[in-house]
Structure formats: C-alpha cells, structure tokens
Design a protein around this motif. Structure first.
Motif, PDB file in Angstrom:
ATOM      1  N   TYR A 136      85.225  -6.653 -68.182  1.00 51.82           N
ATOM      2  CA  TYR A 136      85.243  -6.407 -66.748  1.00 51.82           C
ATOM      3  C   TYR A 136      84.329  -5.225 -66.415  1.00 51.82           C
ATOM      4  N   SER A 137      83.957  -5.121 -65.162  1.00 50.88           N
ATOM      5  CA  SER A 137      83.220  -3.947 -64.698  1.00 50.88           C
ATOM      6  C   SER A 137      84.214  -2.920 -64.187  1.00 50.88           C
ATOM      7  N   THR A 138      83.807  -1.662 -64.227  1.00 47.87           N
ATOM      8  CA  THR A 138      84.670  -0.599 -63.731  1.00 47.87           C
ATOM      9  C   THR A 138      84.997  -0.800 -62.258  1.00 47.87           C
ATOM     10  N   THR A 148      91.123 -11.021 -51.081  1.00 51.01           N
ATOM     11  CA  THR A 148      90.622  -9.995 -51.993  1.00 51.01           C
ATOM     12  C   THR A 148      90.420 -10.551 -53.396  1.00 51.01           C
ATOM     13  N   LEU A 149      91.366 -11.334 -53.879  1.00 50.24           N
ATOM     14  CA  LEU A 149      91.252 -11.912 -55.219  1.00 50.24           C
ATOM     15  C   LEU A 149      90.119 -12.927 -55.297  1.00 50.24           C
ATOM     16  N   GLU A 150      89.892 -13.669 -54.224  1.00 49.41           N
ATOM     17  CA  GLU A 150      88.765 -14.609 -54.204  1.00 49.41           C
ATOM     18  C   GLU A 150      87.442 -13.860 -54.314  1.00 49.41           C
ATOM     19  N   GLN A 151      87.335 -12.735 -53.625  1.00 47.11           N
ATOM     20  CA  GLN A 151      86.120 -11.926 -53.697  1.00 47.11           C
ATOM     21  C   GLN A 151      85.922 -11.360 -55.099  1.00 47.11           C
ATOM     22  N   LEU A 152      87.001 -10.910 -55.724  1.00 48.70           N
ATOM     23  CA  LEU A 152      86.922 -10.384 -57.083  1.00 48.70           C
ATOM     24  C   LEU A 152      86.531 -11.466 -58.074  1.00 48.70           C
ATOM     25  N   GLN A 153      87.095 -12.652 -57.897  1.00 50.93           N
ATOM     26  CA  GLN A 153      86.752 -13.747 -58.798  1.00 50.93           C
ATOM     27  C   GLN A 153      85.277 -14.114 -58.651  1.00 50.93           C
ATOM     28  N   LEU A 154      84.781 -14.131 -57.426  1.00 57.63           N
ATOM     29  CA  LEU A 154      83.374 -14.437 -57.191  1.00 57.63           C
ATOM     30  C   LEU A 154      82.486 -13.365 -57.812  1.00 57.63           C
ATOM     31  N   SER A 155      82.894 -12.120 -57.677  1.00 61.81           N
ATOM     32  CA  SER A 155      82.142 -11.018 -58.272  1.00 61.81           C
ATOM     33  C   SER A 155      82.120 -11.133 -59.783  1.00 61.81           C
ATOM     34  N   ASP A 157      85.219  -3.640 -60.546  1.00 67.45           N
ATOM     35  CA  ASP A 157      86.198  -4.715 -60.369  1.00 67.45           C
ATOM     36  C   ASP A 157      87.592  -4.266 -60.792  1.00 67.45           C
ATOM     37  N   ALA A 158      87.666  -3.533 -61.895  1.00 61.90           N
ATOM     38  CA  ALA A 158      88.962  -3.040 -62.360  1.00 61.90           C
ATOM     39  C   ALA A 158      89.585  -2.116 -61.316  1.00 61.90           C
ATOM     40  N   TYR A 159      88.754  -1.265 -60.717  1.00 57.40           N
ATOM     41  CA  TYR A 159      89.256  -0.337 -59.708  1.00 57.40           C
ATOM     42  C   TYR A 159      89.708  -1.083 -58.456  1.00 57.40           C
ATOM     43  N   LYS A 160      88.957  -2.098 -58.057  1.00 52.80           N
ATOM     44  CA  LYS A 160      89.330  -2.885 -56.886  1.00 52.80           C
ATOM     45  C   LYS A 160      90.667  -3.608 -57.111  1.00 52.80           C
ATOM     46  N   LEU A 161      90.854  -4.142 -58.313  1.00 51.76           N
ATOM     47  CA  LEU A 161      92.108  -4.836 -58.601  1.00 51.76           C
ATOM     48  C   LEU A 161      93.265  -3.846 -58.653  1.00 51.76           C
ATOM     49  N   ALA A 162      93.031  -2.682 -59.229  1.00 53.04           N
ATOM     50  CA  ALA A 162      94.065  -1.654 -59.271  1.00 53.04           C
ATOM     51  C   ALA A 162      94.417  -1.184 -57.862  1.00 53.04           C
ATOM     52  N   THR A 163      93.407  -1.059 -57.013  1.00 48.83           N
ATOM     53  CA  THR A 163      93.641  -0.654 -55.626  1.00 48.83           C
ATOM     54  C   THR A 163      94.469  -1.691 -54.884  1.00 48.83           C
ATOM     55  N   LEU A 164      94.185  -2.977 -55.139  1.00 44.47           N
ATOM     56  CA  LEU A 164      94.987  -4.045 -54.531  1.00 44.47           C
ATOM     57  C   LEU A 164      96.431  -3.958 -54.983  1.00 44.47           C
ATOM     58  N   ALA A 165      96.630  -3.748 -56.273  1.00 48.04           N
ATOM     59  CA  ALA A 165      97.998  -3.618 -56.802  1.00 48.04           C
ATOM     60  C   ALA A 165      98.709  -2.437 -56.138  1.00 48.04           C
ATOM     61  N   TYR A 200     101.003 -19.152 -81.043  1.00 45.57           N
ATOM     62  CA  TYR A 200     100.550 -19.996 -79.935  1.00 45.57           C
ATOM     63  C   TYR A 200      99.997 -19.197 -78.770  1.00 45.57           C
ATOM     64  N   PHE A 201     100.646 -18.093 -78.436  1.00 43.14           N
ATOM     65  CA  PHE A 201     100.293 -17.361 -77.223  1.00 43.14           C
ATOM     66  C   PHE A 201      99.283 -16.263 -77.516  1.00 43.14           C
ATOM     67  N   GLN A 202      98.097 -16.413 -76.976  1.00 40.64           N
ATOM     68  CA  GLN A 202      97.031 -15.438 -77.111  1.00 40.64           C
ATOM     69  C   GLN A 202      96.909 -14.635 -75.812  1.00 40.64           C
ATOM     70  N   PRO A 203      96.444 -13.384 -75.884  1.00 40.19           N
ATOM     71  CA  PRO A 203      96.283 -12.616 -74.644  1.00 40.19           C
ATOM     72  C   PRO A 203      95.243 -13.263 -73.743  1.00 40.19           C
ATOM     73  N   LEU A 204      95.556 -13.347 -72.478  1.00 36.30           N
ATOM     74  CA  LEU A 204      94.629 -13.953 -71.520  1.00 36.30           C
ATOM     75  C   LEU A 204      93.419 -13.055 -71.306  1.00 36.30           C
ATOM     76  N   SER A 205      92.253 -13.668 -71.147  1.00 42.20           N
ATOM     77  CA  SER A 205      91.039 -12.928 -70.854  1.00 42.20           C
ATOM     78  C   SER A 205      91.095 -12.388 -69.428  1.00 42.20           C
ATOM     79  N   TRP A 206      90.171 -11.484 -69.111  1.00 39.59           N
ATOM     80  CA  TRP A 206      90.075 -10.935 -67.759  1.00 39.59           C
ATOM     81  C   TRP A 206      89.868 -12.049 -66.734  1.00 39.59           C
ATOM     82  N   SER A 207      88.956 -12.965 -67.032  1.00 37.77           N
ATOM     83  CA  SER A 207      88.664 -14.065 -66.103  1.00 37.77           C
ATOM     84  C   SER A 207      89.887 -14.925 -65.850  1.00 37.77           C
ATOM     85  N   LEU A 208      90.635 -15.230 -66.901  1.00 37.12           N
ATOM     86  CA  LEU A 208      91.826 -16.062 -66.726  1.00 37.12           C
ATOM     87  C   LEU A 208      92.923 -15.308 -65.989  1.00 37.12           C
TER      88      LEU A 208
END
Length: 419
Positions: A323-325, A355-362, A327-335, A175-183
């Motif tokens: 994902y783009s590099t 920050t997450l809203e900006q990443l989602q828009l990107s 965006d991945a770096y921005k999310l890692a920086t937020l974490a 039942y449980f599939q890995p979530l995509s980057w967007s999700l």
C-alpha cells in the motif's frame, strides 16, 4: 448470532418485525453492483404474525426428511461449524428443484440446525427468516429456505466456500491465509455496500451485529453479511432512534448505544469502524492476551491513527509493501471518523462506500509504493514483502489459497457457512 455484552443470553429480535411494506424478492446469487435498490414491483403485504411471515417469505419450506437426505443424516463429518445456535452442516440440493441430491452433485448448501438447549432461540431464528426471506442484495448472504417441523428449527443458506473474514484475518494455518491489501479493500467495500443497502430508505434496517465473523466470503472473495438474528427495524416517522435492550458483541457496540440503549444506523457505522480497524491492524477488537494497555484495540490505536507518521504502529506488518502511505492514512482516517464518540460526527454508510470506492480506484491505478518503516517500528520485524532488498510482487487471490506452515493461534468463533 450475537451475544449479550455481559453474558451469552438470548438476543432481542421480535418476530413481528416489519419493513413498512418495503421488500425485495430473493432471486439468486447476483454479485453485480447494479442491484442495490429495492424493486417497487416486489412489495408484498407486511407480515405481522409468525404464520404470515413464514408464508409471505420468498423461501422454500423444507421438510426435516429432505434436509436429512441433503446432509447425509447430519453426519458428524458434514459439520461446517458450531456456535451458540447449534451446528451447521454441509449438504447438496438440486439447483432448480431444490430437492436433496447425492453428495457432490447439484449445489452445495449450509444447513444451520438450532440447538434447543443453546443460547439462541426461536425468535432469532424467525428474525432471520423475516429479514433474509424478504431482502435480497449482492452483499447479503442468500437464505434459500427453512424447516419448521415440531420442535425442529433449521435454516438453509447458500454455501460460502472462503469462510469468514474473521478467519482470514486472525486464524493462521493450512487454509486461511492473511488477506492482501487489495482484497481487504474489496471486502471492506462489499460489506459497506451491504450495510448501506440495509440503511437505505427502502429497507430501513439496523444490522446491530456487524463483526468479522458475520462477514462471509464466496469463492471470488465477494463479501456478504450473514446472521440477522439481532437485526432491528430502524426508526420511523419523526423518531431519531429505536430504544432496545443492549445486545451485540463486546468490542463492537457504539458507546451511545451501550450508555442509553438508543439504536440508530450510526451504531452500525461505529461497528464498521471497529472492523475496518481490525482489517488495518490484523488484530482483534478485544484481546486480553495483548500487553497491558492494548487489550482494547480502538482505545490503543486511536492516538496513532490520527498521525500520518505513526499509523505504521497500527498497520498489519504482513501488509508491508502492498500500500501507499497516503492510502493507508486515508483508510485510517475513515476508520477514525466511523469511530467518533459522538454519532453525529460519523459518516453514513453511503459516504463510507464513496470513500472506499475512491481508495480502491487509487489502489488499482497507482499500485503500492514501498516505503521504509521508521526504525522503532521496523526493529525486530523482517519485511515480508522483500527478500535481500528486492521487492516481491503483491500477493494475488490465487497466492492466498496456497498452504503455509500452521502456527498456534486462538480458535476463532464459528462461522456458519464455511469449510
């Protein structure tokens, strides 16, 4: 609910919790983003005793007989999950009258029945009624009602058909599939909005047990926070923190809270950082089955996350090509900011939401850009998003519901509102 960091013992959640007279009525399952503020027109008197809390809540008081009918007498095949609190059962009630209906008719509910011999107690049950009975938000699970009859303690929630974030990240199989980057971005933003609401000046609540098993998903992957047994009122007046016993879940608690018992909203921000790292990596916060030096995810991942060329060592390989590099770096920086050792350097949840809203828009505007991984990371790993060098489209929500061959994986902890 949460457990003690050293052992599973009762959580500290006094039933006389108050909100400084700031409340919101529970009025439905609105999933929009415009209801993030507390309504000034729905402010009842602050309840202080157990009886006042139950009477002032915006919840239906069910009888035990009604819930037996709704769950087919708590039949074993109706069990949705089990945990320290006891068992959760699937049931059905009429959408308007909230009376029990036949299976398959009306709306689906999840009924949590307290195990009197379990590690959770009446005070945690009452804390859940106190908070979710007064607060309403698109990203908090809706508590429909409760049952307090003799020694019986039950809670009735909206049903969350997609289950917990924990299962989608770590459980592999039918039942449980890995979530995509967007999700993952969507779920992170939803959960952040829920925490930001709790931390707002109107609510002033510290959640204290933010973790993947407490983030539940509806049919459209809207995320909602559940389980408020460990929630506490935030500091008031000129106080900077709340002093309390150290409770929660190992691996998610902020270092200053562990050291001093001083609880602030920034304690939740740290926990959010841990979960964000779990979402980035697809790895659990603590896993003793990993190689030596990698048991604690935060300690292992931090050195790589600060370097744009090394973050691929942390990122979930199942997400490659999505994902783009940047965006991945921005999310890692937020974490990393959320995981700052000193709480003053962590962002507040409103800043996290921005920050997450900006990443989602990107992500929506730019889309993923496939990058080749460095040889040391790519060695031994086949790119799941390409076949013979051809790019495969990003997995959609519908794709995620498809079945895959089950693989052996440690059983996740029970999440109360899923099938």
């Amino acid at each position: 609910m949460g457990v003690c960091l050293s052992a599973q013992i009762k959580a500290e959640s006094p039933f006389n919790t108050v909100f400084n007279s700031k409340y919101v009525s529970t009025d439905g399952n609105d999933l929009g983003s415009t209801n993030d503020k507390v309504s000034a027109n729905s402010v009842p008197q602050t309840p202080r005793s157990e009886g006042e809390i139950l009477q002032s809540s915006n919840l239906k008081s069910f009888t035990l007989s009604e819930l037996k009918t709704a769950t087919r007498n708590f039949r074993p095949d109706s069990v949705l999950g089990e945990g320290g609190f006891g068992s959760v059962f699937k049931g059905w009630i009429d959408e308007n009258s909230l009376t029990a209906t036949k299976p398959g008719t009306g709306i689906v509910i999840a009924v949590k029945r307290l195990n009197q011999d379990g590690i959770q107690g009446h005070r945690e049950w009452l804390a859940e009624v106190n908070y979710l009975g007064q607060l309403s938000h698109p990203h908090l699970v809706r508590l429909i009602g409760f049952c307090l009859e003799d020694e019986h303690r039950l809670l009735v929630y909206e049903f969350m058909p997609r289950g917990s974030l924990e299962n989608h990240l770590f459980r592999r199989g039918s039942y449980f599939q890995p979530l995509s980057w967007s999700l993952r971005l969507k779920v992170a933003l939803d959960a952040a909005k829920g925490l930001a609401f709790l931390h707002s000046a109107e609510a002033k609540v510290i959640y204290r047990d933010f973790k993947t098993s407490n983030v539940l998903l509806d049919s459209k992957y809207n995320a909602k926070l559940s389980d408020f047994g460990l929630a506490k009122d935030g500091p008031t007046g000129d106080k900077s923190h709340v002093s309390t016993r150290v409770m929660g879940t190992y691996g998610y608690a902020a270092p200053e809270y562990l050291a001093t018992g001083h609880l602030t909203a920034k304690s939740d921000v740290y926990s959010f950082g841990v979960v964000l790292l779990e979402m980035l990596s697809g790895k659990r916060a603590v896993d003793k089955n990993r190689p030596s030096g990698q048991h604690n995810l935060v300690e292992w991942a931090k050195p790589f996350m600060a370097n744009k060329r090394k973050i691929f060592r942390v990122l979930d390989t199942r997400l490659q090509g999505q994902y783009s590099t940047d965006d991945a770096y921005k999310l890692a920086t937020l974490a990393l900011r959320c995981l700052s050792i000193e709480s003053k350097f962590r962002p507040n949840m409103d800043q996290v939401v921005t920050t997450l809203e900006q990443l989602q828009l990107s992500n929506v505007n730019g889309g993923p850009r496939v990058r080749r991984r460095s040889a040391d990371v790519n060695r031994g790993h086949q790119n799941p998003s390409s076949v013979n060098g051809s790019r495969v489209r990003r997995r959609s929500a519908d794709d995620i519901s498809r079945l895959e061959t089950p693989n052996a994986y440690p059983r996740p902890s029970a999440s109360p509102l899923y099938t």
